[in-house]
Write a protein that holds these residues in place. Structure first.
Motif, PDB file in Angstrom:
ATOM      1  N   GLY A 106       0.501  -7.694  -2.522  1.00  0.00           N
ATOM      2  CA  GLY A 106      -0.792  -7.308  -3.074  1.00  0.00           C
ATOM      3  C   GLY A 106      -1.890  -8.216  -2.705  1.00  0.00           C
ATOM      4  O   GLY A 106      -3.049  -8.393  -2.630  1.00  0.00           O
ATOM      5  N   SER A 134      -8.695   1.708  -7.964  1.00  0.00           N
ATOM      6  CA  SER A 134      -8.127   2.316  -6.857  1.00  0.00           C
ATOM      7  C   SER A 134      -9.284   3.275  -5.445  1.00  0.00           C
ATOM      8  O   SER A 134      -8.286   2.975  -4.304  1.00  0.00           O
ATOM      9  CB  SER A 134      -7.555   3.145  -6.962  1.00  0.00           C
ATOM     10  N   CYS A 159       0.964  -1.481  -0.090  1.00  0.00           N
ATOM     11  CA  CYS A 159       0.090  -0.228  -0.318  1.00  0.00           C
ATOM     12  C   CYS A 159       0.693   1.293  -0.026  1.00  0.00           C
ATOM     13  O   CYS A 159       0.545   2.566  -0.666  1.00  0.00           O
ATOM     14  CB  CYS A 159      -1.238   0.070   1.585  1.00  0.00           C
ATOM     15  N   LEU A 182      -5.612  -8.005  -3.575  1.00  0.00           N
ATOM     16  CA  LEU A 182      -6.210  -6.157  -4.006  1.00  0.00           C
ATOM     17  C   LEU A 182      -5.478  -5.285  -5.696  1.00  0.00           C
ATOM     18  O   LEU A 182      -5.724  -5.002  -5.991  1.00  0.00           O
ATOM     19  CB  LEU A 182      -4.482  -5.501  -3.136  1.00  0.00           C
ATOM     20  N   SER A 183      -4.856  -6.305  -6.250  1.00  0.00           N
ATOM     21  CA  SER A 183      -4.162  -6.005  -7.471  1.00  0.00           C
ATOM     22  C   SER A 183      -5.160  -5.431  -8.404  1.00  0.00           C
ATOM     23  O   SER A 183      -5.492  -4.821  -9.029  1.00  0.00           O
ATOM     24  CB  SER A 183      -3.282  -6.170  -8.027  1.00  0.00           C
ATOM     25  N   CYS A 241      -6.507  -0.641   2.173  1.00  0.00           N
ATOM     26  CA  CYS A 241      -5.284  -0.319   2.883  1.00  0.00           C
ATOM     27  C   CYS A 241      -5.454   0.249   4.056  1.00  0.00           C
ATOM     28  O   CYS A 241      -4.055   0.230   5.068  1.00  0.00           O
ATOM     29  CB  CYS A 241      -4.395   0.791   1.967  1.00  0.00           C
ATOM     30  N   LYS A 295      -8.813  -0.060  -3.131  1.00  0.00           N
ATOM     31  CA  LYS A 295      -7.370   0.194  -2.674  1.00  0.00           C
ATOM     32  C   LYS A 295      -7.459   0.805  -1.542  1.00  0.00           C
ATOM     33  O   LYS A 295      -6.625  -0.069  -0.321  1.00  0.00           O
ATOM     34  CB  LYS A 295      -6.911  -0.071  -3.269  1.00  0.00           C
ATOM     35  N   LYS A 296      -6.814   2.145  -1.517  1.00  0.00           N
ATOM     36  CA  LYS A 296      -7.109   2.766  -0.346  1.00  0.00           C
ATOM     37  C   LYS A 296      -8.095   2.373   0.350  1.00  0.00           C
ATOM     38  O   LYS A 296      -7.482   2.727   2.120  1.00  0.00           O
ATOM     39  CB  LYS A 296      -8.076   4.277  -1.012  1.00  0.00           C
ATOM     40  N   TYR A 322      -1.089   4.165  -2.398  1.00  0.00           N
ATOM     41  CA  TYR A 322      -2.458   4.380  -1.613  1.00  0.00           C
ATOM     42  C   TYR A 322      -2.315   4.495  -0.279  1.00  0.00           C
ATOM     43  O   TYR A 322      -3.084   4.836  -0.039  1.00  0.00           O
ATOM     44  CB  TYR A 322      -2.754   2.661  -1.648  1.00  0.00           C
TER      45      TYR A 322
END
Length: 114
Positions: free
Chosen positions: A79, A96, A43, A91-92, A103, A99-100, A48
């Motif tokens: 990830g 986004s 992250c 996560l990939s 994270c 993801k954030k 992220y």
């Protein structure tokens, strides 16, 4: 916010989306310390998460014995969040924004582990 995506796809898409949304946020609390540290490093490296909180939490975790030598840590750096299920939470493949969110969940978990 999702309304623009439903056009022409019909109910099948919304069903698939429903289950995907259900799986969207993983159970971070079941990931190991090594895995949490690895995902946290993923992250931070991919921006992220930024700020001193994330880097200091990462430093504290990676400073603990055996954390960075674990295979869970290596998976996390790629990830992969290992939540104890059959499939790692990757996560990939996420947007986004999600993801954030994940994270930040991982960061909260990391702070609890320190």
């Amino acid at each position: 916010a999702m309304s623009g995506m439903t056009g022409g796809m019909g109910s099948m898409a919304s069903g698939a989306m429903g289950s995907a949304m259900g799986n969207m946020l993983p159970n971070v609390s079941s990931a190991s310390m090594g895995n949490v540290a690895g995902v946290l490093s993923y992250c931070v490296q991919n921006n992220y998460l930024n700020g001193s909180g994330a880097t200091s939490a990462l430093g504290s975790l990676t400073g603990k014995q055996d954390v960075t030598s674990s295979s869970d840590y290596t998976a996390g750096q790629q990830g992969q969040l290992l939540t104890g299920g059959d499939n790692p939470f990757s996560l990939s493949s996420l947007t986004s924004g999600i993801k954030k969110k994940v994270c930040n969940m991982v960061l909260d978990r990391a702070k609890n582990l320190i």
